[in-house]
Scaffold this motif. Sequence first.
Motif, PDB file in Angstrom:
ATOM      1  N   GLY A  47       0.631  -1.320  -0.315  1.00  0.00           N
ATOM      2  CA  GLY A  47      -0.201  -0.023  -0.072  1.00  0.00           C
ATOM      3  C   GLY A  47       0.796   1.424   0.120  1.00  0.00           C
ATOM      4  N   SER A  48       1.949   0.937   0.268  1.00  0.00           N
ATOM      5  CA  SER A  48       2.655   2.419   0.128  1.00  0.00           C
ATOM      6  C   SER A  48       2.501   3.558  -1.505  1.00  0.00           C
ATOM      7  CB  SER A  48       4.283   2.427   0.229  1.00  0.00           C
ATOM      8  OG  SER A  48       4.462   2.115   1.746  1.00  0.00           O
ATOM      9  N   ASP A  49       2.869   4.463  -1.563  1.00  0.00           N
ATOM     10  CA  ASP A  49       3.226   5.100  -2.562  1.00  0.00           C
ATOM     11  C   ASP A  49       4.512   5.461  -2.946  1.00  0.00           C
ATOM     12  OD1 ASP A  49       3.047   6.657  -4.670  1.00  0.00           O
ATOM     13  OD2 ASP A  49       2.294   8.416  -3.681  1.00  0.00           O
ATOM     14  N   VAL A  50       5.029   4.632  -4.140  1.00  0.00           N
ATOM     15  CA  VAL A  50       6.711   4.157  -4.669  1.00  0.00           C
ATOM     16  C   VAL A  50       7.116   4.834  -5.573  1.00  0.00           C
ATOM     17  CG1 VAL A  50       8.135   2.159  -4.412  1.00  0.00           C
ATOM     18  CG2 VAL A  50       6.329   1.866  -2.970  1.00  0.00           C
ATOM     19  N   THR A  51       7.928   5.665  -5.331  1.00  0.00           N
ATOM     20  CA  THR A  51       8.790   6.107  -6.292  1.00  0.00           C
ATOM     21  C   THR A  51      10.113   6.126  -6.412  1.00  0.00           C
ATOM     22  OG1 THR A  51       7.174   8.599  -5.846  1.00  0.00           O
ATOM     23  CG2 THR A  51       9.888   8.653  -8.140  1.00  0.00           C
ATOM     24  N   VAL A  52      10.448   5.802  -8.296  1.00  0.00           N
ATOM     25  CA  VAL A  52      11.747   4.721  -8.297  1.00  0.00           C
ATOM     26  C   VAL A  52      12.701   5.693  -9.043  1.00  0.00           C
ATOM     27  CG1 VAL A  52      13.121   2.717  -9.086  1.00  0.00           C
ATOM     28  CG2 VAL A  52      10.848   2.092  -7.915  1.00  0.00           C
ATOM     29  N   VAL A  53      13.797   5.565  -8.272  1.00  0.00           N
ATOM     30  CA  VAL A  53      15.067   6.839  -9.316  1.00  0.00           C
ATOM     31  C   VAL A  53      15.673   6.150  -9.772  1.00  0.00           C
ATOM     32  CG1 VAL A  53      16.182   8.505  -9.047  1.00  0.00           C
ATOM     33  CG2 VAL A  53      13.891   9.227  -7.962  1.00  0.00           C
ATOM     34  N   GLU A  54      16.003   5.977 -11.069  1.00  0.00           N
ATOM     35  CA  GLU A  54      17.075   5.031 -11.593  1.00  0.00           C
ATOM     36  C   GLU A  54      18.085   6.286 -11.935  1.00  0.00           C
ATOM     37  OE1 GLU A  54      20.193   3.205 -12.742  1.00  0.00           O
ATOM     38  OE2 GLU A  54      18.188   2.069 -11.064  1.00  0.00           O
ATOM     39  N   ALA A  55      19.414   6.245 -11.960  1.00  0.00           N
ATOM     40  CA  ALA A  55      20.295   7.400 -12.634  1.00  0.00           C
ATOM     41  C   ALA A  55      20.301   7.079 -14.529  1.00  0.00           C
ATOM     42  CB  ALA A  55      21.759   7.420 -12.021  1.00  0.00           C
ATOM     43  N   VAL A  56      20.034   6.296 -14.556  1.00  0.00           N
ATOM     44  CA  VAL A  56      20.923   5.241 -16.139  1.00  0.00           C
ATOM     45  C   VAL A  56      18.825   5.492 -16.564  1.00  0.00           C
ATOM     46  CG1 VAL A  56      22.365   3.762 -15.756  1.00  0.00           C
ATOM     47  CG2 VAL A  56      20.290   2.882 -16.060  1.00  0.00           C
ATOM     48  N   ASP A  57      19.077   4.939 -18.228  1.00  0.00           N
ATOM     49  CA  ASP A  57      17.798   5.531 -18.662  1.00  0.00           C
ATOM     50  C   ASP A  57      16.753   4.314 -18.692  1.00  0.00           C
ATOM     51  OD1 ASP A  57      19.190   4.030 -20.239  1.00  0.00           O
ATOM     52  OD2 ASP A  57      19.350   4.615 -22.006  1.00  0.00           O
ATOM     53  N   ARG A  58      17.160   3.567 -18.330  1.00  0.00           N
ATOM     54  CA  ARG A  58      16.274   2.159 -17.820  1.00  0.00           C
ATOM     55  C   ARG A  58      16.104   1.053 -16.143  1.00  0.00           C
ATOM     56  NH1 ARG A  58      18.002  -2.859 -19.648  1.00  0.00           N
ATOM     57  NH2 ARG A  58      19.556  -3.084 -20.906  1.00  0.00           N
ATOM     58  N   ILE A  59      15.294   1.361 -15.772  1.00  0.00           N
ATOM     59  CA  ILE A  59      15.217   0.018 -14.752  1.00  0.00           C
ATOM     60  C   ILE A  59      15.728  -1.149 -15.497  1.00  0.00           C
ATOM     61  CG2 ILE A  59      13.083   1.023 -13.797  1.00  0.00           C
ATOM     62  CD1 ILE A  59      11.598  -1.195 -13.945  1.00  0.00           C
ATOM     63  N   LEU A  60      16.249  -2.090 -13.835  1.00  0.00           N
ATOM     64  CA  LEU A  60      16.979  -2.671 -13.782  1.00  0.00           C
ATOM     65  C   LEU A  60      18.090  -2.825 -15.313  1.00  0.00           C
ATOM     66  CD1 LEU A  60      14.224  -5.030 -13.808  1.00  0.00           C
ATOM     67  CD2 LEU A  60      15.777  -5.134 -12.153  1.00  0.00           C
ATOM     68  N   PRO A  61      19.108  -2.866 -14.887  1.00  0.00           N
ATOM     69  CA  PRO A  61      19.797  -2.117 -16.623  1.00  0.00           C
ATOM     70  C   PRO A  61      20.670  -3.256 -17.102  1.00  0.00           C
ATOM     71  CG  PRO A  61      20.580  -1.223 -14.288  1.00  0.00           C
ATOM     72  CD  PRO A  61      19.436  -0.780 -13.881  1.00  0.00           C
ATOM     73  N   ALA A  62      20.654  -4.264 -15.448  1.00  0.00           N
ATOM     74  CA  ALA A  62      21.877  -5.391 -16.658  1.00  0.00           C
ATOM     75  C   ALA A  62      20.691  -5.987 -17.498  1.00  0.00           C
ATOM     76  CB  ALA A  62      22.674  -6.361 -14.827  1.00  0.00           C
ATOM     77  N   GLU A  63      19.616  -6.439 -16.684  1.00  0.00           N
ATOM     78  CA  GLU A  63      19.468  -7.132 -18.210  1.00  0.00           C
ATOM     79  C   GLU A  63      18.634  -6.733 -19.611  1.00  0.00           C
ATOM     80  OE1 GLU A  63      17.708  -9.971 -16.318  1.00  0.00           O
ATOM     81  OE2 GLU A  63      18.317  -9.691 -14.529  1.00  0.00           O
ATOM     82  N   ASP A  64      18.441  -7.339 -20.418  1.00  0.00           N
ATOM     83  CA  ASP A  64      18.065  -7.758 -21.705  1.00  0.00           C
ATOM     84  C   ASP A  64      16.850  -5.667 -21.748  1.00  0.00           C
ATOM     85  OD1 ASP A  64      18.122  -8.734 -24.456  1.00  0.00           O
ATOM     86  OD2 ASP A  64      15.846  -8.271 -24.324  1.00  0.00           O
ATOM     87  N   ALA A  65      16.945  -4.881 -22.677  1.00  0.00           N
ATOM     88  CA  ALA A  65      16.994  -4.075 -23.076  1.00  0.00           C
ATOM     89  C   ALA A  65      14.902  -4.538 -23.261  1.00  0.00           C
ATOM     90  CB  ALA A  65      17.400  -2.764 -24.147  1.00  0.00           C
ATOM     91  N   GLU A  66      14.608  -4.879 -23.979  1.00  0.00           N
ATOM     92  CA  GLU A  66      12.817  -5.651 -24.028  1.00  0.00           C
ATOM     93  C   GLU A  66      12.576  -5.770 -22.413  1.00  0.00           C
ATOM     94  OE1 GLU A  66      10.726  -7.805 -27.418  1.00  0.00           O
ATOM     95  OE2 GLU A  66      12.284  -7.980 -27.356  1.00  0.00           O
ATOM     96  N   ILE A  67      12.994  -6.841 -22.306  1.00  0.00           N
ATOM     97  CA  ILE A  67      12.751  -7.448 -20.539  1.00  0.00           C
ATOM     98  C   ILE A  67      12.710  -6.000 -20.010  1.00  0.00           C
ATOM     99  CG2 ILE A  67      13.124  -9.016 -18.719  1.00  0.00           C
ATOM    100  CD1 ILE A  67      12.036 -10.034 -21.706  1.00  0.00           C
TER     101      ILE A  67
END
Length: 465
Positions: free
Chosen positions: A195-215
């Motif tokens: 139930g928290s109102d969650v905000t995620v901030v990431e320095a690079v241009d996508r989340i989970l940056p180690a993963e495949d871009a499409e995923i």
Amino acid sequence: MNDFDLIVIGSGPGGYVAAIRASQLGMKTAIVERENLGGVCLNWGCIPTKALLRSAEVLHLAKTASAYGLKVDKADFDLEGVVKRSRGVAAQLSGGVKHLMKKNKITVIEGSATLKKGKDAPDVVVGDKTYTAKHVLLATGARARAIPQAGLEPDGKLVWTYREAMTPDVMPKRLLVIGSGAIGIEFASFYNELGSDVTVVEAVDRILPAEDAEISTFAHKSFEKQGITIKTAAQVKGLKKGKNSVTAEVSMGGKTEMIEVDRVILAIGIVANSEGLGLEALGVKLDRTHVVVDGFGRTGVKGLYAIGDLTGGPWLAHKASHEGVICVEAIHGKTAGAHPFDPWNVPGCTYSHPQVASVGLTEAQAKETGKKLKVGKFPFIGNGKAIALGAPEGLVKTIFDAETGELLGAHMVGAEVTELIQGYVIAREGELTEEDLMHTIFPHPTLSEMMHESVLAAEGRALHI
């Protein structure tokens, strides 16, 4: 005469597994631990976080029970109970490690270790006692990285590391997560579900940056659909702490935004626990806090080895355990069929909702090899078991060398993919080809059928899309 054949420093998944394997091989073994047996993983990482996420998953199922023709009135959670269960799971497994040490006749030495020059290997000093061994294995792990900027340091109250995030005394109504790797995304998923109102901030241009871009893109859309706010290519410039809240200055696209939250979680990576051991005096080579080793854990210093998070990424428990076994077997001289550690065969798992899992090269990395590729994809919506489970959102993606049929990489997002990925890991380790996988029978109805379909899709032969 040496006190031991092997002394392991650190009892996390790398250290305790290495100690057990050494004992199995007939080596007189000791393990040094300054806190809790099982290390960060069992006590403050992998295991207790999965217990938290399981509670969130059960709550989600209860809230959506009507979709399954069931009635559940007023599904809610007890924060104290959720945390208590998680800590109980951790305590049970830490106790299990203690039992394994006793069973395998491994001497447990409590305290912090330092090293000094010795004969066969560095001597190990714990308190006022000095221990000697033929070999010493470092498995001291790592800790959460802090942002080197005034005001962004964790304080245990308003700005949390993973430890505080696992044992909250209150449920924050508004939460900021800095960093979108596996740790950050798992906490974002957990707190959002509760139930928290969650905000995620990431320095690079996508989340989970180690993963495949499409995923990564698929996961991003799914998290936003659940109500998580995600800001990529963004930076937190500062935190202003109030009595019971924090105002974050977030820079994004040349603009600055002030975001007020109740708590902040720092999830921006880890720093190796390499200081205070006396490594510099021994001539151990370090690279940005990590100990430099070869594929068998050798540091270049006589009798001294290192494994796990201490030696760099991928920072995963199963990687540390595997390295520990490889290292100990090399020390013992058990080299038949041995091969050095290969990081490209280590599966990565993120236990969010939806889950993310992968092994090998991303499509972008595979293209950089210059090889001609075949890429197969299969959506969860085409799988009967996924629909029956009420989990039709997801994707399986496989990448092959078009000429040799080698599986270069596999990437998945959706329900239970952290359990499915091992099939592709075995395929890579066994050097199975696309042809081998196409002729493998997958049981029906299962989610694993999507793995087969993705392989078929790379050849244009998918049956259910």
